[in-house]
Design an enzyme around this catalytic site. Sequence first.
Site, PDB file in Angstrom:
ATOM      1  N   ALA A 155       0.985  -1.047   0.000  1.00  0.00           N
ATOM      2  CA  ALA A 155       0.134  -0.180   0.136  1.00  0.00           C
ATOM      3  C   ALA A 155       0.918   1.591  -0.196  1.00  0.00           C
ATOM      4  CB  ALA A 155      -1.000  -0.154   1.127  1.00  0.00           C
ATOM      5  N   CYS A 156       0.825   1.915  -0.782  1.00  0.00           N
ATOM      6  CA  CYS A 156       1.437   3.168  -0.514  1.00  0.00           C
ATOM      7  C   CYS A 156       0.543   4.351  -0.512  1.00  0.00           C
ATOM      8  CB  CYS A 156       1.263   3.969  -2.658  1.00  0.00           C
ATOM      9  SG  CYS A 156       2.540   4.701  -3.005  1.00  0.00           S
ATOM     10  N   THR A 157       1.104   4.606   0.977  1.00  0.00           N
ATOM     11  CA  THR A 157      -0.245   5.641   1.902  1.00  0.00           C
ATOM     12  C   THR A 157       1.511   7.080   2.361  1.00  0.00           C
ATOM     13  OG1 THR A 157       0.913   4.261   3.657  1.00  0.00           O
ATOM     14  CG2 THR A 157      -1.858   4.145   2.463  1.00  0.00           C
TER      15      THR A 157
END
Lengths: 147, 126
Positions: free
Chosen positions: A85-87
């Site tokens: 996940a790219c957060t």
Amino acid sequence: VAGIVGFGKAVEIRAAVMDEEGQRVTALRDRLWEGIRARVPDVRLNGHPALRLPGTANISFHHVEAESIVLGLDLKGIGVSAGSACTSGSVEPSYVLVAMSTPLPWAMGAVRHSLGRSTTAEDIDYVVDCVEPLVAKLRQAMPVGTA
Amino acid sequence: VRYSARLLDHFLNPRNAGLMPDADGVGADEFTDCGDLARFFLRVAEGRVQEVRFQTYGCGPSIAAASAASELVTGWTLEAVLQLSAQDVERAVDGLPEDRRHAAEVVAAALRAATLDTLKRRPPDV
């Protein structure tokens, strides 16, 4: 007390169909993987082919960032989740996949499909029908794609 | 709704995706924290961008931002592209969520790099 009794009844109902339902969902899970493998190149199944839970299929798509698959399938009404996940501007591949020695490019393209009581064969076929063109399109835009 | 209709349109129907053989300039940029990568290829005529192609590795907004930016700068002078900002790119997709703003930064930086490469190879006054 009502909650305790209710939970007991729920377990009783589910236990009665658990074996049968497990076999049904396992067949659907395998149908999903076989369908994707037959129609999408450069994919791999993460985990043991047989010794795993019936209701999940974690599939990696090489040269594609998983989150873009999640978005593309979401727009088709399909809910899957990314192994990474790219957060807030940082991305971490699934620590489980990393612990399983999954190479990073594969770990970054890992998508988890969850199946359940309401999943049907038609659902699976719809997912496969959507995955094939989506991944092909995404790969066209990717630096190591087939452009 | 997390993303604008315009962003989703560019994501689903990317314009100008792919390689460009014999480009006049090539430039790339990477956001190392999350591995997002953008690479642009430019074809230039009389100091203006005639054709743009891109490749992007990243989340949906990265692909959309690259697609929108490729349309945005077509026809621009090289000098104008050198001034391209992340805000320009963000506007081209009708905004980005805070945690996806880096997509616009990578795209803008890659386009500026491609422009610099073009100028290095072929100065505009020649």
